[in-house]
Design a protein around this motif. Structure first.
Motif, PDB file in Angstrom:
ATOM      1  N   HIS A 246       1.078  -1.708  -0.067  1.00  0.00           N
ATOM      2  CA  HIS A 246       0.275  -0.032   0.064  1.00  0.00           C
ATOM      3  C   HIS A 246       0.364   1.611   0.078  1.00  0.00           C
ATOM      4  N   ILE A 247       1.838   1.447   0.967  1.00  0.00           N
ATOM      5  CA  ILE A 247       3.248   2.449   0.249  1.00  0.00           C
ATOM      6  C   ILE A 247       3.636   2.936  -0.481  1.00  0.00           C
ATOM      7  N   ALA A 248       3.427   1.085  -1.218  1.00  0.00           N
ATOM      8  CA  ALA A 248       4.088   1.223  -2.655  1.00  0.00           C
ATOM      9  C   ALA A 248       3.546   1.683  -4.094  1.00  0.00           C
ATOM     10  N   ARG A 249       2.173   1.341  -3.271  1.00  0.00           N
ATOM     11  CA  ARG A 249       1.035   2.076  -4.420  1.00  0.00           C
ATOM     12  C   ARG A 249       0.955   3.806  -4.153  1.00  0.00           C
ATOM     13  N   LYS A 250       1.044   4.095  -2.970  1.00  0.00           N
ATOM     14  CA  LYS A 250       1.204   5.957  -2.769  1.00  0.00           C
ATOM     15  C   LYS A 250       1.949   6.022  -3.174  1.00  0.00           C
ATOM     16  N   VAL A 251       3.254   5.752  -3.340  1.00  0.00           N
ATOM     17  CA  VAL A 251       4.459   5.835  -3.988  1.00  0.00           C
ATOM     18  C   VAL A 251       4.743   5.871  -5.271  1.00  0.00           C
ATOM     19  N   GLN A 252       3.895   5.137  -6.173  1.00  0.00           N
ATOM     20  CA  GLN A 252       3.914   4.881  -7.224  1.00  0.00           C
ATOM     21  C   GLN A 252       3.152   5.883  -7.948  1.00  0.00           C
ATOM     22  N   LYS A 253       1.771   6.498  -7.030  1.00  0.00           N
ATOM     23  CA  LYS A 253       0.745   6.877  -7.805  1.00  0.00           C
ATOM     24  C   LYS A 253       1.547   8.926  -8.297  1.00  0.00           C
ATOM     25  N   ARG A 254       2.822   9.114  -7.187  1.00  0.00           N
ATOM     26  CA  ARG A 254       3.076  10.463  -7.407  1.00  0.00           C
ATOM     27  C   ARG A 254       4.106  10.096  -8.244  1.00  0.00           C
ATOM     28  N   SER A 255       5.128   9.401  -8.131  1.00  0.00           N
ATOM     29  CA  SER A 255       6.451   9.185  -8.939  1.00  0.00           C
ATOM     30  C   SER A 255       6.932   9.072 -10.482  1.00  0.00           C
ATOM     31  N   ARG A 256       7.519   9.395 -11.333  1.00  0.00           N
ATOM     32  CA  ARG A 256       7.125   9.013 -12.566  1.00  0.00           C
ATOM     33  C   ARG A 256       8.075   7.678 -13.091  1.00  0.00           C
ATOM     34  N   HIS A 257       8.844   7.441 -11.409  1.00  0.00           N
ATOM     35  CA  HIS A 257       9.917   5.888 -12.001  1.00  0.00           C
ATOM     36  C   HIS A 257       9.449   5.090 -11.807  1.00  0.00           C
ATOM     37  N   ILE A 258       8.611   4.393 -11.293  1.00  0.00           N
ATOM     38  CA  ILE A 258       8.063   3.030 -10.849  1.00  0.00           C
ATOM     39  C   ILE A 258       6.814   2.426 -12.027  1.00  0.00           C
ATOM     40  N   GLN A 259       7.221   1.978 -12.817  1.00  0.00           N
ATOM     41  CA  GLN A 259       5.926   0.679 -13.693  1.00  0.00           C
ATOM     42  C   GLN A 259       5.810   0.108 -13.622  1.00  0.00           C
ATOM     43  N   GLN A 260       6.711  -0.598 -12.438  1.00  0.00           N
ATOM     44  CA  GLN A 260       6.585  -1.906 -12.122  1.00  0.00           C
ATOM     45  C   GLN A 260       6.409  -2.318 -10.465  1.00  0.00           C
ATOM     46  N   ILE A 261       5.899  -3.182  -9.697  1.00  0.00           N
ATOM     47  CA  ILE A 261       5.439  -3.488  -8.190  1.00  0.00           C
ATOM     48  C   ILE A 261       5.470  -4.979  -8.847  1.00  0.00           C
ATOM     49  N   VAL A 262       6.326  -5.301  -7.464  1.00  0.00           N
ATOM     50  CA  VAL A 262       6.516  -6.775  -7.297  1.00  0.00           C
ATOM     51  C   VAL A 262       6.045  -7.380  -5.623  1.00  0.00           C
ATOM     52  N   VAL A 263       5.326  -8.479  -5.442  1.00  0.00           N
ATOM     53  CA  VAL A 263       4.575  -8.151  -4.564  1.00  0.00           C
ATOM     54  C   VAL A 263       5.504 -10.037  -3.540  1.00  0.00           C
ATOM     55  N   TYR A 264       6.269 -10.083  -3.183  1.00  0.00           N
ATOM     56  CA  TYR A 264       6.591 -11.386  -2.827  1.00  0.00           C
ATOM     57  C   TYR A 264       5.823 -12.175  -1.750  1.00  0.00           C
ATOM     58  N   GLN A 265       4.766 -11.436  -0.877  1.00  0.00           N
ATOM     59  CA  GLN A 265       3.435 -11.958  -0.183  1.00  0.00           C
ATOM     60  C   GLN A 265       2.746 -12.415  -1.096  1.00  0.00           C
ATOM     61  N   ASN A 266       2.100 -13.436  -1.240  1.00  0.00           N
ATOM     62  CA  ASN A 266       0.538 -13.737  -2.150  1.00  0.00           C
ATOM     63  C   ASN A 266      -0.388 -12.375  -1.455  1.00  0.00           C
ATOM     64  N   ILE A 267      -1.340 -11.617  -1.792  1.00  0.00           N
ATOM     65  CA  ILE A 267      -2.075 -10.765  -0.858  1.00  0.00           C
ATOM     66  C   ILE A 267      -2.820 -10.043  -2.355  1.00  0.00           C
ATOM     67  N   ASN A 268      -4.077  -9.916  -1.782  1.00  0.00           N
ATOM     68  CA  ASN A 268      -5.331  -8.508  -2.903  1.00  0.00           C
ATOM     69  C   ASN A 268      -4.671  -7.681  -2.927  1.00  0.00           C
ATOM     70  N   LEU A 269      -4.700  -7.511  -4.706  1.00  0.00           N
ATOM     71  CA  LEU A 269      -4.185  -6.519  -4.939  1.00  0.00           C
ATOM     72  C   LEU A 269      -5.042  -5.711  -4.939  1.00  0.00           C
ATOM     73  N   GLN A 270      -5.357  -4.376  -5.078  1.00  0.00           N
ATOM     74  CA  GLN A 270      -6.152  -2.953  -5.712  1.00  0.00           C
ATOM     75  C   GLN A 270      -6.793  -2.780  -6.282  1.00  0.00           C
ATOM     76  N   PRO A 271      -8.032  -3.865  -6.394  1.00  0.00           N
ATOM     77  CA  PRO A 271      -8.921  -3.482  -8.085  1.00  0.00           C
ATOM     78  C   PRO A 271      -8.242  -2.832  -9.322  1.00  0.00           C
ATOM     79  N   ASP A 272      -7.870  -1.483  -8.823  1.00  0.00           N
ATOM     80  CA  ASP A 272      -6.971  -0.714 -10.088  1.00  0.00           C
ATOM     81  C   ASP A 272      -5.652  -0.751 -10.492  1.00  0.00           C
TER      82      ASP A 272
END
Length: 602
Positions: free
Chosen positions: A119-145
């Motif tokens: 969730h922290i990564a997603r917030k950062v991703q929305k403001r940063s022009r750098h992050i193109q991809q997030i990979v989650v080590y633990q199996n979790i429910n991803l945000q719908p969008d």
């Protein structure tokens, strides 16, 4: 020299095959599950292809934002194979800290451990022009969008399905790697609180690993280690790489709070740690001794006397232990020390490297007397960890050991410890001015620590020149950043943050007295003097709530846990402030020693 880290997994897999490279348990009550060298190598190869498929070119950066997990090692070595640069981010970092590092290091892909970090990564991703991809080590429910995140399992499947051409590209990159390639960026906070990325090349790690092979000949692939400190910490990262190079099985501890149980379960022979761990061990043993009957206490007292005589007066100095003393030690070891080590879980202990902050000489003597081989050392992120450590024979308690082979140490102005050698960073990423300030004109790295070198060549740390300090858990704290934030509040006039070599951060606070009086009138709080105000429970509760809000954005270990309100301002006249109105920390620490100690009383 070929890059050790680039080829390490492949070479060790040929040597060890189905033997366990590491072991891990995800849940506190779960079982430790081994991963063989063959499986480790296969996953590294898959991850390396996945990085190539997802467009990670040589010199690109990927972030790793997670608590300790095997996937971190897989990610690191897959990055090394591609000449990609992994950037470690502490799992406890705040959203602001993650965003700063992502933007400064230009991180294109961010690996995260769990749902909170996602969730922290997603917030950062929305403001940063750098992050193109997030990979989650633990199996979790991803945000719908969320269409730019995948699980690590899916990430690996990309590489598993890769064609021959992808493997050829990765192999070409691996074979073309050079020692001058950037291996990793490790961010360390400056006194202003702005993190700086220490650039460590593969040559830095080549040298560090080679030096440790020479300095620690007592270790072999017959031993095991437990990975306890964060893998984002240079001490644990470099130590774990060394263990893999030696073929030592590594137990990866996920939750630091579970470390004592983990040690008792796996019985490691080695473990690098910070002093706070051993302080807790010492306190627990002392508490147990205090509950013993007089006869038992006498037995322990005699055991410690014999242990100190044997281990410190003879073994430490490489002298032959007299037969009579050896016989006494065997008796007391079987009756006192061995049971104690077994309770801790280190009955098969070899060496226990310890650094990050000073450890009391009394505790070091106690542990060595009990047959626990604590190896005290000193190093920094900028020096690829170790600069000095206890030698096998002839170490001096009260020091941080002698200088490692091929490393040079000298004292500069104000006895500042200066370091030169092949393990020293090339500089701070994107910070030419800070890099220039970090080195002398003739190329010595300024550590910011002061010390002396004794007659044996051992280094003794005396004080920190820079205001940046470490807690006893080895966490760097930039006090000015915290003081500036708290000083924004209308009820707070002055702040002195405390915490060097302490368990947690505290603060001496001078309130804004007129604002406080106004608050008291509004709340109908009765008082006769300012002394009454600073000791009023309702006012203290109000200040605490405001401090809690002001510290949003700081990592948990940076937050002020306790504070003391004083009824009188700091001033130049009393020596607490400089002529430029900066606080004099040594004066405050000395003058308010009683108040400070009260904040750390159990």
């Amino acid at each position: 020299m070929p890059n050790i880290l680039t080829s390490l997994i492949g070479k060790q897999t040929l040597k060890y095959g189905e033997r366990a490279a590491f072991s891990f348990k995800a849940e506190p009550q779960g079982k430790w599950i081994d991963t063989s060298w063959n499986e480790f190598s296969h996953k590294v190869d898959m991850a390396a292809c996945s990085l190539e498929i997802l467009g990670m070119e040589p010199e690109a950066t990927v972030g790793v934002f997670s608590a300790n997990r095997p996937e971190i090692l897989i990610t690191d070595f897959a990055a090394f194979a591609n000449r990609v640069v992994p950037v470690s981010i502490y799992s406890t970092s705040s959203e602001e800290q993650v965003e700063y590092i992502v933007n400064d290091a230009r991180i294109n892909m961010l690996f995260v451990g769990n749902e909170e970090q996602y969730h922290i990564a997603r917030k950062v991703q929305k403001r940063s022009r750098h992050i193109q991809q997030i990979v989650v080590y633990q199996n979790i429910n991803l945000q719908p969008d969320d269409c730019r995140t995948m699980t690590f399992e899916s990430f690996l499947k990309l590489g598993e399905a890769a064609g021959e051409s992808c493997h050829e590209v990765v192999e070409s990159r691996r074979s073309s790697a050079t020692g001058s390639d950037l291996a990793t960026l490790l961010y360390t906070s400056g006194t202003t609180g702005e993190p700086k990325g220490a650039m460590l090349t593969h040559d830095c790690f080549n040298a560090a690993l080679d030096i440790h092979l020479e300095r620690l000949p007592m270790l072999s692939d017959k031993y095991t280690s437990i990975c306890f400190l964060p893998l984002s910490h240079i001490f644990e990262k470099a130590w774990t790489f060394f263990c893999l190079l030696k073929g030592m099985k590594v137990y990866i501890n996920h939750d630091p709070r579970d470390i004592q149980n983990s040690i008792r379960e796996v019985h490691p022979t080695c473990m690098c740690s910070v002093p706070r761990f051993w302080e807790k061990v010492y306190a627990a043993v002392q508490a147990k001794i205090s509950r013993m009957n007089p006869l038992q206490k006498l037995l322990v007292k005699r055991a410690l006397k014999v242990g100190a005589r044997r281990n410190l007066d003879y073994v430490r100095l490489g002298r032959k232990v007299p037969a009579w003393l050896a016989a006494q030690y065997r008796f007391y070891d079987s009756k006192v020390f061995a049971p104690m080590r077994k309770v801790i879980g280190i009955e098969h202990g070899n060496i226990f490297p310890t650094a990050g902050a000073p450890l009391s000489a009394n505790i070091v003597e106690f542990l060595h007397s009990c047959g626990i081989n604590i190896v005290i050392g000193y190093g920094l992120s900028e020096t690829t960890a170790t600069v000095t450590c206890f030698p096998t024979v002839g170490y001096e308690i009260g020091t941080v050991g002698t200088v490692l082979p091929r490393i040079q140490v000298k004292l500069g102005a104000d006895n500042e410890i200066l370091v030169k050698g092949p393990t020293v960073m090339t500089g701070y990423f994107n910070k030419p001015e800070e890099t220039a300030n970090a080195f002398t004109e003739d190329g010595w790295f300024r550590t910011g620590d002061a010390g002396v070198i004794d007659d044996t060549g051992a280094l003794i740390l005396t004080e920190r020149i820079k205001d940046l300090f470490k807690t006893s858990n080895g966490k760097y704290i930039a006090p000015q950043a915290i003081e500036s934030r708290l000083g924004e509040d209308k009820y707070i006039e002055q702040v002195a943050v405390i915490g060097d070599q302490r368990k947690y951060v505290t603060a001496i606070i001078i309130p804004a007295f007129e604002a406080l009086k106004e608050y008291a009138r509004k709340k109908k709080i009765q008082y006769k003097s300012v002394y009454d105000l600073v000791n009023n429970s309702e006012i203290r509760r109000m200040i605490q709530e405001r401090i809690d809000k002001l510290q949003n954005g700081f990592a948990n270990y940076e937050k002020v846990k306790k504070f003391t309100l004083l009824p009188k301002e700091f001033s130049m006249e009393t020596g607490e402030l400089t002529n430029t109105l900066k606080i004099r920390r040594p004066v405050i620490n000395r003058k308010y020693a009683h108040e400070i100690e009260a904040m750390y009383a159990q």
